[in-house]
Design a protein around this motif. Structure first.
Motif, short mmCIF file in Angstrom:
data_model
loop_
_atom_site.label_atom_id
_atom_site.label_comp_id
_atom_site.label_asym_id
_atom_site.label_seq_id
_atom_site.Cartn_x
_atom_site.Cartn_y
_atom_site.Cartn_z
N VAL A 96 -13.33 16.70 -3.64
CA VAL A 96 -13.86 17.48 -4.42
C VAL A 96 -12.92 17.25 -5.78
N VAL A 97 -13.53 17.19 -6.75
CA VAL A 97 -13.33 17.66 -8.09
C VAL A 97 -14.10 18.19 -8.66
N THR A 98 -13.78 19.22 -9.59
CA THR A 98 -14.41 20.12 -10.54
C THR A 98 -14.53 19.91 -11.63
N PRO A 99 -14.53 20.81 -13.03
CA PRO A 99 -14.00 21.04 -14.15
C PRO A 99 -13.19 21.37 -14.35
N ASP A 100 -12.13 21.96 -13.42
CA ASP A 100 -10.92 22.55 -13.45
C ASP A 100 -9.77 21.86 -13.54
N VAL A 101 -10.45 20.32 -13.21
CA VAL A 101 -9.12 19.28 -12.25
C VAL A 101 -8.93 17.89 -13.84
N LEU A 102 -7.96 17.41 -13.29
CA LEU A 102 -8.48 15.89 -13.78
C LEU A 102 -8.87 15.15 -13.26
N ASP A 103 -10.24 13.97 -13.00
CA ASP A 103 -10.62 13.29 -12.83
C ASP A 103 -10.28 12.24 -11.73
N PRO A 104 -9.35 11.88 -10.50
CA PRO A 104 -8.28 11.04 -10.57
C PRO A 104 -9.10 9.38 -10.70
N ARG A 105 -8.33 8.62 -11.89
CA ARG A 105 -8.88 7.13 -11.24
C ARG A 105 -7.96 6.16 -10.72
N PRO A 106 -8.87 5.45 -10.10
CA PRO A 106 -8.37 4.34 -8.99
C PRO A 106 -6.58 4.12 -9.44
N ASP A 107 -5.95 4.23 -10.66
CA ASP A 107 -4.65 2.97 -11.18
C ASP A 107 -3.77 4.72 -10.43
N THR A 108 -4.16 6.08 -9.81
CA THR A 108 -3.67 6.78 -9.57
C THR A 108 -3.26 6.42 -7.89
N GLU A 109 -3.85 5.96 -7.46
CA GLU A 109 -3.86 4.92 -5.90
C GLU A 109 -1.93 4.54 -5.72
N THR A 110 -1.85 3.48 -7.80
CA THR A 110 -0.13 3.10 -6.86
C THR A 110 1.30 3.83 -6.70
N VAL A 111 0.60 5.71 -6.77
CA VAL A 111 1.84 5.92 -6.87
C VAL A 111 1.93 6.50 -5.53
N VAL A 112 1.04 6.66 -4.78
CA VAL A 112 1.01 6.65 -3.40
C VAL A 112 1.25 5.62 -2.92
N GLU A 113 1.37 3.91 -3.17
CA GLU A 113 1.38 2.57 -2.48
C GLU A 113 2.70 2.46 -2.87
N LEU A 114 3.09 3.25 -3.80
CA LEU A 114 4.55 2.61 -4.89
C LEU A 114 5.37 3.92 -3.61
N ALA A 115 5.20 5.16 -3.06
CA ALA A 115 5.96 6.40 -2.44
C ALA A 115 5.60 5.59 -1.32
N LEU A 116 4.60 5.33 -0.27
CA LEU A 116 4.72 4.47 0.78
C LEU A 116 5.90 3.69 1.03
N GLU A 117 5.51 2.78 0.07
CA GLU A 117 6.30 1.69 0.17
C GLU A 117 7.95 1.96 0.59
N ILE A 118 8.88 2.67 -0.49
CA ILE A 118 9.65 3.10 -0.72
C ILE A 118 9.86 3.91 0.63
N VAL A 119 9.03 4.90 1.30
CA VAL A 119 9.26 5.80 2.86
C VAL A 119 9.25 4.62 3.74
N ARG A 120 8.97 3.56 3.52
CA ARG A 120 8.78 2.34 4.82
C ARG A 120 9.98 1.60 5.05
N ALA A 121 9.81 1.60 3.61
CA ALA A 121 11.75 0.78 3.79
C ALA A 121 13.12 1.63 3.98
N ASN A 122 12.57 3.21 3.58
CA ASN A 122 14.06 3.63 4.28
C ASN A 122 14.04 3.57 5.45
#
Length: 295
Positions: A96-122
């Motif tokens: 859900v998105v509303t006028p109260d929040v930033l409309d997330p962009r696909p680019d932000t998925e890179t944060v998830v990808e990098l975080a999960l990569e670090i979690v898996r590597a450790n």
């Protein structure tokens, strides 16, 4: 499609005719993604998938006609499709998105990808990680990470109570309410920790650049979620100070603007953090930066 025509659609107008008229109107209005936007709006408002849109062109709009007419007017005013529909797809899920929040962009998925990569590597995929999301907005980062890491728990902070309400709504949508704590605060002020992982998509647009942004961003995203100060680095400097004396090893993954990765890395390195990695977006820009700090 004339100005008078797109004031509304008739109940008896077919899906196929409406789609054609919407594409023409959007193209005439200078919207480059006219065909895609028309399809997405019709699918979302009619509650059908892409196959049904193509195979049932003779179906009348019925009681959704007025909604479609309103959606066309809003898109011609450059309101993003996701805001008109009230949902944004992110990492394969609808939030859900509303006028109260930033409309997330696909680019932000890179944060998830990098975080999960670090979690898996450790070797921490099944660990009871404590994750913090600073400036959570719609809550997409913390929710996605908790969904991908079923034994983790999260703390999501934001200075906007309205944004936190949206984040809580999304947490409930995915059954994460009992694994997420929401705190109205600045940074991690008042949050006990310790945290194994911190993520954030902070405001990083230099304030002088905001008037030149595309109207879909400038006119519809909250100013608070865009303005990163004179050089776009203000919030990064604040976040760099949150863990100068950590109780245990901590990793951090941040979204950054195009061309900002080195400057952000320098800010965190000066505060005692060590560079851990970067993730590029589909445009080839370093979009996520990872750092770590040890006791």
């Amino acid at each position: 499609m004339t100005a008078q025509t797109h004031q509304g659609f008739g109940r008896d107008q077919t899906i196929g005719d409406a789609l054609a008229e919407m594409v023409r109107a959007f193209a005439a209005g200078g919207i480059e993604s006219a065909p895609r936007d028309a399809r997405l709006l019709l699918q979302g408002l009619l509650g059908i998938d892409g196959t049904a849109l193509l195979t049932r062109p003779e179906q009348p709009l019925g009681d959704k006609a007025a909604l479609i007419g309103d959606a066309v007017r809003r898109r011609l005013a450059h309101e993003p499709v996701t805001r008109i529909l009230g949902v944004r797809e992110f990492y394969g899920r609808e939030f859900v998105v509303t006028p109260d929040v930033l409309d997330p962009r696909p680019d932000t998925e890179t944060v998830v990808e990098l975080a999960l990569e670090i979690v898996r590597a450790n070797g921490l995929t099944s660990a009871p990680l404590q994750i913090a999301d600073i400036g959570t907005g719609s809550g997409i980062l913390i929710a996605t990470l908790l969904l991908e890491l079923p034994n983790a728990r999260g703390v999501a902070t934001d200075v906007s109570t309205a944004a936190l309400a949206v984040a809580e709504r999304n947490a409930k949508r995915f059954g994460l309410a009992d694994r997420t704590t929401f705190v109205a605060t600045h940074g991690l002020d008042g949050c006990a920790g310790p945290f194994d992982l911190i993520v954030s998509n902070p405001p990083y647009i230099p304030e002088g650049d905001i008037p030149g942004l595309e109207p879909e961003v400038r006119d519809y995203d909250p100013q608070l979620a865009l303005d990163g100060g004179a050089d776009g680095m203000d919030v990064y400097r604040e976040i760099a100070k949150v863990a100068r004396n950590p109780l245990r090893p901590m990793r951090l993954v941040l979204e950054v603007g195009a061309g900002q990765a080195s400057d952000v890395t320098d800010i965190f390195s000066a505060a005692g953090w060590r560079p851990l990695g970067r993730q590029k977006d589909l445009g080839g820009h370093d979009r996520a930066v990872a750092m770590e700090i040890h006791p």
